[in-house]
Design an enzyme around this catalytic site. Structure first.
Site, PDB file in Angstrom:
ATOM      1  N   ASN A 101      71.573  60.654  19.627  1.00  0.00           N
ATOM      2  CA  ASN A 101      71.606  62.018  19.092  1.00  0.00           C
ATOM      3  C   ASN A 101      70.202  62.450  18.736  1.00  0.00           C
ATOM      4  O   ASN A 101      69.382  61.638  18.318  1.00  0.00           O
ATOM      5  CB  ASN A 101      72.485  62.090  17.845  1.00  0.00           C
ATOM      6  CG  ASN A 101      72.694  63.530  17.408  1.00  0.00           C
ATOM      7  OD1 ASN A 101      73.389  64.288  18.076  1.00  0.00           O
ATOM      8  ND2 ASN A 101      72.045  63.930  16.319  1.00  0.00           N
TER       9      ASN A 101
ATOM     10  N   TYR B 245      66.139  67.386  11.183  1.00  0.00           N
ATOM     11  CA  TYR B 245      66.422  67.238   9.759  1.00  0.00           C
ATOM     12  C   TYR B 245      65.067  67.098   9.070  1.00  0.00           C
ATOM     13  O   TYR B 245      64.287  66.211   9.425  1.00  0.00           O
ATOM     14  CB  TYR B 245      67.271  65.985   9.485  1.00  0.00           C
ATOM     15  CG  TYR B 245      68.406  65.736  10.473  1.00  0.00           C
ATOM     16  CD1 TYR B 245      69.463  66.645  10.617  1.00  0.00           C
ATOM     17  CD2 TYR B 245      68.429  64.580  11.248  1.00  0.00           C
ATOM     18  CE1 TYR B 245      70.494  66.399  11.512  1.00  0.00           C
ATOM     19  CE2 TYR B 245      69.458  64.327  12.143  1.00  0.00           C
ATOM     20  CZ  TYR B 245      70.485  65.240  12.275  1.00  0.00           C
ATOM     21  OH  TYR B 245      71.494  64.986  13.172  1.00  0.00           O
TER      22      TYR B 245
ATOM     23  N   TRP C  73      69.451  64.477   6.588  1.00  0.00           N
ATOM     24  CA  TRP C  73      70.578  64.856   7.424  1.00  0.00           C
ATOM     25  C   TRP C  73      71.732  65.178   6.497  1.00  0.00           C
ATOM     26  O   TRP C  73      72.150  64.369   5.680  1.00  0.00           O
ATOM     27  CB  TRP C  73      70.933  63.794   8.458  1.00  0.00           C
ATOM     28  CG  TRP C  73      71.009  62.376   7.999  1.00  0.00           C
ATOM     29  CD1 TRP C  73      71.688  61.888   6.929  1.00  0.00           C
ATOM     30  CD2 TRP C  73      70.389  61.250   8.641  1.00  0.00           C
ATOM     31  NE1 TRP C  73      71.538  60.540   6.852  1.00  0.00           N
ATOM     32  CE2 TRP C  73      70.750  60.118   7.891  1.00  0.00           C
ATOM     33  CE3 TRP C  73      69.590  61.099   9.776  1.00  0.00           C
ATOM     34  CZ2 TRP C  73      70.310  58.848   8.232  1.00  0.00           C
ATOM     35  CZ3 TRP C  73      69.166  59.828  10.103  1.00  0.00           C
ATOM     36  CH2 TRP C  73      69.516  58.732   9.345  1.00  0.00           C
TER      37      TRP C  73
ATOM     38  N   ASP D 221      64.223  77.091   1.171  1.00  0.00           N
ATOM     39  CA  ASP D 221      65.045  76.962   2.363  1.00  0.00           C
ATOM     40  C   ASP D 221      65.299  78.285   3.075  1.00  0.00           C
ATOM     41  O   ASP D 221      64.900  79.342   2.606  1.00  0.00           O
ATOM     42  CB  ASP D 221      66.370  76.270   1.994  1.00  0.00           C
ATOM     43  CG  ASP D 221      66.688  75.148   2.963  1.00  0.00           C
ATOM     44  OD1 ASP D 221      66.627  75.403   4.180  1.00  0.00           O
ATOM     45  OD2 ASP D 221      67.001  74.038   2.502  1.00  0.00           O
TER      46      ASP D 221
HETATM   47  C1  FMN Z   1      63.801  74.680  11.067  1.00  0.00           C
HETATM   48  C2  FMN Z   1      65.118  73.985  10.884  1.00  0.00           C
HETATM   49  C3  FMN Z   1      65.255  73.005   9.919  1.00  0.00           C
HETATM   50  C4  FMN Z   1      66.458  72.331   9.740  1.00  0.00           C
HETATM   51  N1  FMN Z   1      66.566  71.383   8.765  1.00  0.00           N
HETATM   52  C5  FMN Z   1      67.728  70.714   8.608  1.00  0.00           C
HETATM   53  C6  FMN Z   1      67.833  69.705   7.614  1.00  0.00           C
HETATM   54  O1  FMN Z   1      66.906  69.424   6.867  1.00  0.00           O
HETATM   55  N2  FMN Z   1      69.022  69.037   7.515  1.00  0.00           N
HETATM   56  C7  FMN Z   1      70.086  69.319   8.328  1.00  0.00           C
HETATM   57  O2  FMN Z   1      71.113  68.655   8.208  1.00  0.00           O
HETATM   58  N3  FMN Z   1      70.011  70.297   9.252  1.00  0.00           N
HETATM   59  C8  FMN Z   1      68.853  70.989   9.417  1.00  0.00           C
HETATM   60  N4  FMN Z   1      68.764  71.961  10.368  1.00  0.00           N
HETATM   61  C9  FMN Z   1      69.934  72.271  11.203  1.00  0.00           C
HETATM   62  C10 FMN Z   1      70.180  71.196  12.233  1.00  0.00           C
HETATM   63  O3  FMN Z   1      69.028  70.937  12.973  1.00  0.00           O
HETATM   64  C11 FMN Z   1      71.333  71.596  13.148  1.00  0.00           C
HETATM   65  O4  FMN Z   1      72.505  71.674  12.375  1.00  0.00           O
HETATM   66  C12 FMN Z   1      71.534  70.652  14.320  1.00  0.00           C
HETATM   67  O5  FMN Z   1      72.589  71.127  15.122  1.00  0.00           O
HETATM   68  C13 FMN Z   1      71.871  69.255  13.861  1.00  0.00           C
HETATM   69  O6  FMN Z   1      72.025  68.416  14.984  1.00  0.00           O
HETATM   70  P1  FMN Z   1      73.271  67.440  15.094  1.00  0.00           P
HETATM   71  O7  FMN Z   1      74.466  68.315  15.377  1.00  0.00           O
HETATM   72  O8  FMN Z   1      72.921  66.568  16.257  1.00  0.00           O
HETATM   73  O9  FMN Z   1      73.389  66.702  13.823  1.00  0.00           O
HETATM   74  C14 FMN Z   1      67.562  72.649  10.558  1.00  0.00           C
HETATM   75  C15 FMN Z   1      67.425  73.639  11.526  1.00  0.00           C
HETATM   76  C16 FMN Z   1      66.227  74.309  11.692  1.00  0.00           C
HETATM   77  C17 FMN Z   1      66.109  75.366  12.736  1.00  0.00           C
HETATM   78 MN    MN Z   2      73.907  66.356  18.130  1.00  0.00          MN
END
Ligand code: FMN
Ligand code: MN
Length: 523
Positions: A180, A184, A198, A323
């Protein structure tokens, strides 16, 4: 056309007039945020009125305390750059490609099968390819490295420290072996440790829980014990001894070519590797290299790679952090990432972003997700005509959706469908309108939706998971959501009063006035 690395992408941005190099000295502590925030809000009110929305991408070349370092920010921060990143003129082209691949019918005969061959060959290009080495290995440091070798930003005044904001965090599902990639944020605690933020519904967090279940002798299981042990949000302060020992390997790539950086934020289904999604969008495989110290692969052309692990029995306070809600997310407990090896390109370019009050760079990424996911949403909720996520609704607070209504109660069925669709589960407020409403026009939505509702009858409350960043819910990660059925109500839904016609001028009169307009002398 796919960019092979961040540098090709930067060159393309510069060539298109979409990048500004900043040679004046700037401080990574707060100052870069203030500059980038103004550029992100260009065109709003009196802020940089002559600049197009989103301004240019910025390459800071003179960073205080970091001689020779470069910082890239706002690379996705306009509609044009988002299109360029994905190699399209319009995001609808991406949606069309997805629709095309989903539209495959079972071949009826030999001819149909032969016709499908080019498409199957095409699909072979989407899978990631492992290569023996790549630029990310130009400098390898198993010792004498520090996270603070890189110009990590402190974004906002009340942030707990400096945060890596645009990392591709790579983990492996211990059961399936699938990888994956998720973005995060990572709070830098010291030279070799950082927070691993995460949120608990994200895939990285689930991989972590899987490790924990295995360590506790309960593989694949789900139990309240795992809930407490794995809690990375909600403030459970468990004695370290109550958690199973062990660790999970984690690799982090910073400064990848733009499509993978984008895919790392895309809410792809958990079982689909983002490397494959990126390959599909680029129409070219993502090239991976093996890590030096981990059983994981990383993008070969990344600017910076951090290799390390998180302990299963270690949580640490993370945050506050300014945020994308426009507020600081509060301090909470998250796992700790320990760096064991760093590799990078020579003179690495540090790629980052800031979040804060919208509009910001992430708003443009959210719009791309909205367009690309529409055909995928329609797979399970086919009556959806269009969707809009207003940028001030910060993705999870407000979704406006238009539907082709065919049976009573259908708007509520659509709400339930959205709340059960991956990360759309977080949507705090869903407004369902009829197909004649342009969901992208807030004025039209407000006019029609609010005219059409009887609030007590048309508002649906549900309880369920909410975004970790929701600071108003009764509990962290758990709270209520609201759906508004703003469709026209039918007799079969118990509405027996007549429904008024919308005011529209007839075409004949409009044409007449068009013709006479100049002579009227009004303009
Ligand atoms: C700039 C930015 C920062 C982010 N920071 C976080 C974070 O700190 N923690 C988190 O869980 N998701 C964060 N996200 C959202 C995740 O990247 C997003 O939910 C992503 O789909 C997670 O991937 P996954 O589905 O493989 O877990 C962020 C998104 C952006 C655009
Ligand atoms: Mn994913």
């Amino acid at each position: 056309m796919a960019y092979n690395d961040l540098r090709e992408w930067i060159a393309a941005l510069e060539h298109a007039g979409e990048l500004k190099r900043v040679r004046a000295e700037v401080d990574p502590i707060l100052e870069i945020t203030e500059i980038t925030d103004r550029v992100s809000k260009a065109g709003r009110g009196r802020i940089l009125p002559n600049m197009p929305a989103g301004g240019p991408a910025l390459l800071f070349e003179n960073v205080k305390g970091y001689p020779g370092a470069k910082i890239l920010i706002n690379q996705f921060g306009s509609s044009r750059r988002m299109n360029m990143a994905l190699g399209v003129d319009s995001l609808d082209q991406v949606a069309d490609r997805i629709r095309f691949f989903m539209d495959v019918k079972s071949p009826q005969g030999l001819l149909d099968k032969i016709k499908m061959l080019p498409m199957l060959a095409d699909m072979g290009r989407f899978f990631p390819k492992t290569v023996s080495t790549g630029p990310c290995k130009e400098v390898i440091k198993r010792d004498n490295f520090s996270l603070l070798d890189f110009p990590v930003l402190q974004c906002w005044p009340k942030d707990a420290g400096r945060f890596i904001t645009l990392p591709c965090v790579i983990t492996r599902d211990p059961r399936t072996g699938k990888r994956n990639v998720g973005t995060y944020r990572m709070q830098v605690y010291d030279h070799r440790t950082a927070g691993m933020h995460w949120q608990r519904q994200k895939v990285g967090a689930e991989h972590y829980r899987e490790r924990m279940r295995a360590a506790a002798g309960n593989p694949g299981g789900s139990s309240a014990a795992v809930d407490i042990m794995a809690r990375s949000s909600g403030g459970a302060r468990l004695a370290q001894g109550d958690r199973p020992a062990g660790r999970m390997e984690v690799a982090v790539a910073i400064g990848t070519e733009p499509v993978l950086s984008f895919c790392s934020i895309v809410p792809a289904p958990p079982e689909v590797e983002e490397f494959l999604v990126a390959g599909f969008l680029r129409e070219k495989p993502v090239e991976l290299v093996k890590c030096e110290t981990l059983d994981l692969e990383v993008p070969a052309t990344a600017e910076i790679v951090l290799e390390g692990y998180v302990n299963l029995d270690e949580l640490r306070a993370e945050g506050p952090f300014g945020d994308h809600t426009g507020f600081y997310s509060l301090e909470d407990l998250y796992p700790v990432f320990h760096v064991t090896c760093v590799s990078h390109r020579k003179q690495p370019i540090y790629s980052t972003t800031i979040v804060g009050k919208p509009p910001m760079e992430d708003g443009w990424m959210g719009k791309a997700v909205e367009r690309i996911f529409l055909p995928l949403m329609r797979l399970t909720i086919p009556e959806i005509v269009d969707v809009d996520l207003p940028v001030e609704g910060i993705f999870h607070n407000l979704m406006i959706v238009s539907i082709k209504k065919s049976y009573p109660g259908q708007a509520r069925k659509v709400m339930s469908g959205i709340w059960s669709l991956g990360q759309a589960m977080f949507t705090k407020c869903i407004v369902v309108v009829d197909e004649d409403v342009n969901v992208h026009d807030p004025a039209e939505v407000v006019l029609k939706a609010l005219n059409h509702i009887d609030p007590e009858r048309d508002i649906q409350f549900v309880l369920g998971p909410v975004d970790s960043l929701d600071h108003a819910s009764r509990l962290p990660d758990f709270g209520s959501k609201m759906g508004i059925d703003a469709t026209r109500k039918w007799a079969s839904e118990g509405f027996t009063r007549p429904w008024p016609d919308e005011i529209l001028m007839d075409e004949k009169t409009k044409a007449l006035v068009d013709k006479k307009w100049k002579d009227l002398g009004i303009e």
